[in-house]
Each structure stands twice: as C-alpha cells, then as structure tokens.
Design an enzyme around this catalytic site. Structure first.
Site, PDB file in Angstrom:
ATOM      1  N   HIS A  54     -23.061 -15.063 -25.559  1.00  0.00           N
ATOM      2  CA  HIS A  54     -22.755 -14.808 -24.141  1.00  0.00           C
ATOM      3  C   HIS A  54     -22.420 -16.122 -23.452  1.00  0.00           C
ATOM      4  O   HIS A  54     -22.594 -17.197 -24.026  1.00  0.00           O
ATOM      5  CB  HIS A  54     -23.892 -14.049 -23.457  1.00  0.00           C
ATOM      6  CG  HIS A  54     -25.168 -14.815 -23.293  1.00  0.00           C
ATOM      7  ND1 HIS A  54     -25.965 -15.184 -24.366  1.00  0.00           N
ATOM      8  CD2 HIS A  54     -25.806 -15.287 -22.189  1.00  0.00           C
ATOM      9  CE1 HIS A  54     -27.027 -15.828 -23.916  1.00  0.00           C
ATOM     10  NE2 HIS A  54     -26.962 -15.913 -22.591  1.00  0.00           N
ATOM     11  N   ASP A  58     -26.306 -22.694 -21.674  1.00  0.00           N
ATOM     12  CA  ASP A  58     -27.283 -23.071 -22.706  1.00  0.00           C
ATOM     13  C   ASP A  58     -27.006 -22.372 -24.040  1.00  0.00           C
ATOM     14  O   ASP A  58     -27.773 -22.512 -24.997  1.00  0.00           O
ATOM     15  CB  ASP A  58     -28.721 -22.800 -22.230  1.00  0.00           C
ATOM     16  CG  ASP A  58     -29.022 -21.342 -21.983  1.00  0.00           C
ATOM     17  OD1 ASP A  58     -28.214 -20.675 -21.302  1.00  0.00           O
ATOM     18  OD2 ASP A  58     -30.058 -20.860 -22.475  1.00  0.00           O
ATOM     19  N   HIS A  59     -25.893 -21.635 -24.136  1.00  0.00           N
ATOM     20  CA  HIS A  59     -25.478 -21.037 -25.413  1.00  0.00           C
ATOM     21  C   HIS A  59     -24.096 -21.522 -25.860  1.00  0.00           C
ATOM     22  O   HIS A  59     -23.723 -21.296 -27.012  1.00  0.00           O
ATOM     23  CB  HIS A  59     -25.525 -19.504 -25.315  1.00  0.00           C
ATOM     24  CG  HIS A  59     -26.919 -19.015 -25.054  1.00  0.00           C
ATOM     25  ND1 HIS A  59     -27.728 -18.492 -26.039  1.00  0.00           N
ATOM     26  CD2 HIS A  59     -27.674 -19.055 -23.933  1.00  0.00           C
ATOM     27  CE1 HIS A  59     -28.919 -18.211 -25.522  1.00  0.00           C
ATOM     28  NE2 HIS A  59     -28.920 -18.542 -24.245  1.00  0.00           N
ATOM     29  N   HIS A 112     -28.390  -8.666 -19.767  1.00  0.00           N
ATOM     30  CA  HIS A 112     -28.577 -10.077 -19.376  1.00  0.00           C
ATOM     31  C   HIS A 112     -27.254 -10.610 -18.818  1.00  0.00           C
ATOM     32  O   HIS A 112     -27.202 -11.158 -17.725  1.00  0.00           O
ATOM     33  CB  HIS A 112     -29.041 -10.848 -20.607  1.00  0.00           C
ATOM     34  CG  HIS A 112     -29.232 -12.313 -20.406  1.00  0.00           C
ATOM     35  ND1 HIS A 112     -30.262 -12.844 -19.680  1.00  0.00           N
ATOM     36  CD2 HIS A 112     -28.507 -13.380 -20.857  1.00  0.00           C
ATOM     37  CE1 HIS A 112     -30.172 -14.174 -19.690  1.00  0.00           C
ATOM     38  NE2 HIS A 112     -29.121 -14.518 -20.400  1.00  0.00           N
ATOM     39  N   ASP A 131     -30.289 -13.643 -25.853  1.00  0.00           N
ATOM     40  CA  ASP A 131     -31.067 -13.315 -24.654  1.00  0.00           C
ATOM     41  C   ASP A 131     -31.078 -11.821 -24.362  1.00  0.00           C
ATOM     42  O   ASP A 131     -31.231 -11.402 -23.211  1.00  0.00           O
ATOM     43  CB  ASP A 131     -30.528 -14.107 -23.451  1.00  0.00           C
ATOM     44  CG  ASP A 131     -30.662 -15.607 -23.645  1.00  0.00           C
ATOM     45  OD1 ASP A 131     -31.241 -16.028 -24.662  1.00  0.00           O
ATOM     46  OD2 ASP A 131     -30.164 -16.359 -22.782  1.00  0.00           O
ATOM     47  N   HIS A 169     -34.464 -18.170 -27.564  1.00  0.00           N
ATOM     48  CA  HIS A 169     -35.351 -19.107 -26.864  1.00  0.00           C
ATOM     49  C   HIS A 169     -36.770 -19.043 -27.411  1.00  0.00           C
ATOM     50  O   HIS A 169     -37.212 -18.005 -27.891  1.00  0.00           O
ATOM     51  CB  HIS A 169     -35.423 -18.763 -25.367  1.00  0.00           C
ATOM     52  CG  HIS A 169     -34.180 -19.059 -24.610  1.00  0.00           C
ATOM     53  ND1 HIS A 169     -33.950 -20.252 -23.984  1.00  0.00           N
ATOM     54  CD2 HIS A 169     -33.076 -18.302 -24.381  1.00  0.00           C
ATOM     55  CE1 HIS A 169     -32.773 -20.229 -23.381  1.00  0.00           C
ATOM     56  NE2 HIS A 169     -32.211 -19.053 -23.615  1.00  0.00           N
TER      57      HIS A 169
END
Ligand code: ZN
Ligand code: FE
Length: 253
Positions: A54, A58-59, A112, A131, A169
């Site tokens: 996605h 942070d990905h 998400h 996520d 995470h």
C-alpha cells in the site's frame, strides 16, 4: 526448492521481507533501503522484484533507491498507482505469478487504505499482510470503512489455518495488552501474551504468526463470536458492528 524468507527490521518498528524462491528474490515492501541492501549483500543476493502492499511512506520509502541500485521490477496495487512510485506492473485482486513455492496471488484487503493488497504464497503457506491483518491486531481504518475492513479480514481468516502471517509492524506487545481488555479470560490469549512479552524481552520479532493462533486470540478476527460480542456489551450486534466497536476501542486505547 522451498522459499527462504528473511525478516528485515526497518525504521522504528516496520518489517520488510525478502523472499528467495526458484525464480529469484522478491521484497515485500520497502520501508527504507539501507537495512534491505545490507540483508541482500550479506547473503550475496540480487533483488529482482518489489511487491508493494500500500502507498504509505513507511512501506514504499526505499523503493526508488532499490530500483536505482538493482534495476528491479516494481509491482503494487493498481488502485493506488497515482500515489505510488512508478509501477512496472499494476496489480488487481486475483493477479498471480511466479512458480512453485514462489507462486503468488494478490488479495485485495481494503480498509487501512482503499487499495491495500496482501500477497498470498499458497504453495509455501505464507501470506504477507502488512497493515491489514497484524499479529494480535489489524491496521487502523484510514481510508475505508469498518465493514470493508471486516470483509478483508474475513478473506484472510479463510486461508488455511496453518498459513504463516507476515505482517508489517512490530506492534504485537501493545496489541496483546489491548486484546486482554476484550477477552481477559481467553487462555490461548493469556499464554500468547506471555510468549510475546518473552520474545520482545529477548529482542526477537513476534512475526510471523500462525493464522490458527490469530483465529484463537486476535480480537479483530474474533469480533463475530457470540462470547466476544457479549464481552463488549454488544450481544445481538452484527459481526461488522462488533468489529467496528473493537476497532474504535483500540483507536482510543
Ligand atoms: Zn500503512
Ligand atoms: Fe505501516
């Protein structure tokens, strides 16, 4: 040849995963390039493909540096293409590729974000969920709705129970504390929370987790159960309503 999966801690609490299969090496998500390059170089590996789950930074923050270094192909959700680094292949639900243990199916798991994909490796018994479904938790609903996220989690819950869940995470210790507020008397949850705390005290990741264990302990997968609805004072609510209430409580936890 079975898959070899390497967990790469990135940023503060993200995980990227390197997957080495018969047709090369692929990376699930690129939070930052440095630790991923180090993990590749220490093994003498070359990166062939990046699969993005996605659009959150942070990905994907390391994608361009990895592409520049390795010339790898980048694939990710077509639904988020406008918000992603350039995709060589834009994926939709059900798209599949790879051979043998590396055979991969993209699963749409919105909630998400609206285009979030999970990557299922059915021959290897692994699913990369980022996520969406997380160890003892699930991602926050930033773009979708609670019924949408509930439906996405139901899709993942229907995979074979021996599937290993690789999420994005290291949130498991906090998730365990919250889960115990929903089902304080669930013996499987109590014992899992103890094992999670021990793993974290040793500095070890709590991922992957077994889907069967998520089904027994994760409050977000258990929202449809009568005893969970009763425990949150929502006997008679729909499954999605119960899920929405548990998600709301977690957001405020
Ligand atoms: Zn995210
Ligand atoms: Fe994330």
């Amino acid at each position: 040849m079975p898959l070899e999966i390497v967990t790469v801690p990135c940023l503060k609490d993200n995980y990227a995963y390197l997957v080495r299969g018969p047709d090369g090496i692929c990376l699930i998500d690129a939070p930052e390039a440095g630790p991923i390059i180090a993990a590749l170089e220490s093994r003498g590996w070359h990166l062939d493909t990046i699969l993005i789950t996605h659009h959150h930074h942070d990905h994907v923050g390391g994608v361009e540096e990895l592409r520049a270094k390795y010339g790898c192909e980048v694939m990710g959700p077509k639904a988020e293409e406008a918000r992603l680094p350039r995709l060589d292949l834009a994926l939709v639900d059900g798209d599949a590729g790879g051979e043998g243990a590396a055979y991969t199916v993209a699963l749409a798991v919105p909630g998400h974000t609206l285009g979030h994909l999970a990557y299922h490796f059915p021959n290897a018994g692994a699913v990369f969920t980022a996520d969406s479904l997380m160890a003892l938790g699930c991602g926050r609903i930033f773009e979708g709705t609670a019924p949408m996220m509930w439906h996405s989690l139901q899709r993942l819950a229907a995979l074979p129970p021996e599937t290993l869940v690789y999420s994005g995470h290291e949130y498991t210790a906090g998730n365990a504390k919250f889960a115990l507020t929903i089902e304080p008397g669930n013996p499987a949850l109590i014992s899992r929370a103890e094992r999670v705390a021990a793993s974290r005290a040793r500095g070890e990741p709590t991922v992957p987790s077994l889907l069967s264990e998520e089904l027994a302990t994760n409050p977000f997968l258990r929202a449809g159960r009568a005893e969970v609805k009763a425990a949150i004072g929502m006997a008679g609510a729909t499954d999605a309503e119960s899920f929405a209430e548990i998600r709301r409580r977690k957001d405020a936890f």
